[in-house]
Enzyme design. Structure first.
Site, short mmCIF file in Angstrom:
data_model
loop_
_atom_site.label_atom_id
_atom_site.label_comp_id
_atom_site.label_asym_id
_atom_site.label_seq_id
_atom_site.Cartn_x
_atom_site.Cartn_y
_atom_site.Cartn_z
N ARG A 278 -6.50 -5.06 11.37
CA ARG A 278 -6.04 -6.12 12.26
C ARG A 278 -7.13 -7.14 12.48
NH1 ARG A 278 -5.38 -2.35 17.76
NH2 ARG A 278 -7.52 -1.60 17.75
N GLU A 299 -11.02 -6.07 11.60
CA GLU A 299 -11.31 -4.68 11.92
C GLU A 299 -11.03 -3.78 10.72
OE1 GLU A 299 -9.84 -3.93 15.89
OE2 GLU A 299 -9.50 -1.84 15.39
N TYR A 347 -7.48 11.40 21.88
CA TYR A 347 -7.25 9.96 21.78
C TYR A 347 -6.79 9.48 23.16
CZ TYR A 347 -4.89 5.93 19.28
OH TYR A 347 -4.46 4.71 18.79
N ASP A 349 -6.43 6.71 26.34
CA ASP A 349 -6.47 5.33 26.81
C ASP A 349 -7.40 5.25 28.03
OD1 ASP A 349 -4.78 4.28 24.90
OD2 ASP A 349 -2.97 4.66 26.06
N1 UDP Z 1 0.54 1.44 13.78
C1 UDP Z 1 1.03 1.00 12.57
N2 UDP Z 1 1.22 -0.34 12.39
C2 UDP Z 1 0.95 -1.25 13.35
C3 UDP Z 1 0.47 -0.80 14.58
C4 UDP Z 1 0.26 0.55 14.77
O1 UDP Z 1 1.25 1.78 11.66
O2 UDP Z 1 1.12 -2.46 13.09
C5 UDP Z 1 0.33 2.89 13.95
C6 UDP Z 1 -1.08 3.29 13.55
O3 UDP Z 1 -1.05 4.57 12.96
C7 UDP Z 1 -1.79 3.33 14.89
C8 UDP Z 1 -0.69 3.87 15.80
O4 UDP Z 1 0.50 3.27 15.30
O5 UDP Z 1 -2.93 4.15 14.85
C9 UDP Z 1 -0.87 3.58 17.27
O6 UDP Z 1 -0.99 2.18 17.44
P1 UDP Z 1 -1.84 1.53 18.62
O7 UDP Z 1 -1.58 0.08 18.62
O8 UDP Z 1 -1.59 2.30 19.86
O9 UDP Z 1 -3.33 1.79 18.09
P2 UDP Z 1 -4.76 1.45 18.78
O10 UDP Z 1 -4.66 0.10 19.41
O11 UDP Z 1 -5.03 2.56 19.75
O12 UDP Z 1 -5.68 1.46 17.60
#
Ligand code: UDP
Length: 383
Positions: A278, A299, A347, A349
């Site tokens: 991202r 990232e 994991y 928050d």
């Molecule tokens: N995820 C995905 N596509 C996206 C966003 C999230 O496959 O566009 C999956 C991915 O495995 C991620 C999980 O959903 O680790 C949880 O997403 P979250 O946004 O909670 O991740 P964080 O912000 O904690 O990295």
């Protein structure tokens, strides 16, 4: 000997130190990094003046009234709603999957009920009890959406196939049959006006607390304290005798731009042709501020090696067995309690971290009153 030791000045450590200092205990806090707030650390970028989330985006959201009241004593939260965009197959969509995503992806004009029926028909009903990430996705959104939004992103993020990851990771994301594109379904959400580090600084600003930055705490020194709260990695505490537990670490590639770069805070890249997961444009995390120029982070996720900063505990089945061995060693400690994401290998928050830190301090104070030994874990890390 009446002194408390806290290892790590992130939210777990800072909240415990604050609560115990308030109750009259002397607390020494150690952190190997030169700053407090752990991976929530924020700092102003000198070139643009933008408040940067140095270890990646942190958005505060919670349903927990106690946590919200508590944290609001240390900062002013500005209104902020996380609205994520995602690029897949050369098009941009809204995340989490909502009615706009569904209608745009399938070229439809469904109302909520039609969309719910349509998606239900795409789900694989032969999967009755989804256990893995992949099963959860195939059951509830079907193969097309899974492959477009989740499969490659998850492989990039976690380094393993979604069939090896627990369903709980995907359950973090809602699927909505309305146009609500708020990434989080919690009552309270916001961004601290002067960043997260200012919160940790205020928590630790107490005459009973001494903070030692740039100092690695040695396990042998635990004997000098009546109680230690460790938020460092539990496998490191035991010198990796049972091996290193799996973590993902992140690399950030900064991109500077005049004006605007991507036009939103978070843009996910769901295709495997793009190596990063991202991109975050940090000025959008502070929408109440004005900045002419911009700083973004691309990232990249990779396996965490020795010397890297651990971010995400992977928690594959093999790692849970390894964790069980560390947990059993921890349970025989006399005066050490393991807390937080790294101490309990979960994991978490920010709001959960803060809640557990408050619970841990409550538990310690109660243990002191009753003479009961403080446990190694306040919540079972194997659950
Ligand atoms: N995820 C995905 N596509 C996206 C966003 C999230 O496959 O566009 C999956 C991915 O495995 C991620 C999980 O959903 O680790 C949880 O997403 P979250 O946004 O909670 O991740 P964080 O912000 O904690 O990295």
């Amino acid at each position: 000997m009446q002194e408390i030791c806290v290892v790590g000045a992130g939210f777990s450590g800072a909240v415990i130190a604050y609560r115990l200092a308030q109750q009259g205990y002397r607390v020494s806090v150690f952190d190997r990094r030169p700053h407090v707030a752990g991976n929530c650390h924020t700092e102003r970028d000198t070139e643009t003046g933008v408040m940067v989330h140095a270890y990646g985006p942190h958005i505060f959201h919670t349903d927990n009234e106690r946590v919200w009241q508590f944290i609001n004593q240390f900062t002013t939260f500005e209104p902020y709603v996380n609205r994520v965009k995602a690029v897949t197959g050369g098009r941009v969509f809204s995340l989490p999957i909502n009615l706009l995503t569904i209608n745009q992806f399938f070229g439809k004009v469904f109302n909520p009920q039609q969309a719910a029926e349509f998606i239900a028909a795409l789900g694989d009903v032969s999967i009755t009890e989804p256990k893995t990430f992949e099963e959860q996705a195939l059951r509830f959104v079907g193969r097309e959406l899974y492959e477009a939004f989740f499969k490659a992103y998850t492989i990039k993020q976690w380094g393993v196939h979604p069939s090896e990851l627990p369903a709980s990771i995907l359950k973090r994301l809602p699927v909505r049959f309305n146009y609500d594109d708020n990434y989080f379904a919690h009552r309270f959400q916001g961004m601290p006006r002067d960043g997260y580090t200012a919160i940790a600084v205020r928590l630790l600003d107490h005459p009973n607390i001494s903070v030692h930055l740039g100092q690695t705490f040695e396990r042998a020194d635990a004997a000098h304290f009546m109680q230690v709260f460790s938020s460092g990695p539990i496998d490191e505490w035991y010198n990796y005798v049972e091996g290193r537990m799996g973590y993902r670490t992140l690399d950030f590639e900064p991109i500077r731009a005049e004006g605007d770069f991507q036009g939103c805070a978070v843009m996910n890249y769901c295709d495997d042709s793009v190596p990063f997961t991202r991109m975050t444009e940090h000025k959008y995390f502070s929408p109440w501020e004005q900045h002419i120029n911009s700083i973004c982070y691309r990232e990249y996720s990779r396996e965490c090696g020795p010397g890297d900063i651990p971010y995400y505990p992977i928690r594959l089945v093999a790692e849970k067995a390894q964790l069980a061995r560390y947990v059993s060693m921890a349970r025989s400690e006399q005066n050490v309690t393991f807390v937080g994401r790294l101490g309990t290998y979960r994991y978490l928050d920010m709001d959960v971290t803060i809640h557990e830190a408050l619970e841990t301090a409550d538990r310690f104070l109660a243990a002191q009153r009753t003479g009961i030994l403080m446990p190694a874990f306040v919540n079972d890390p194997l659950a």
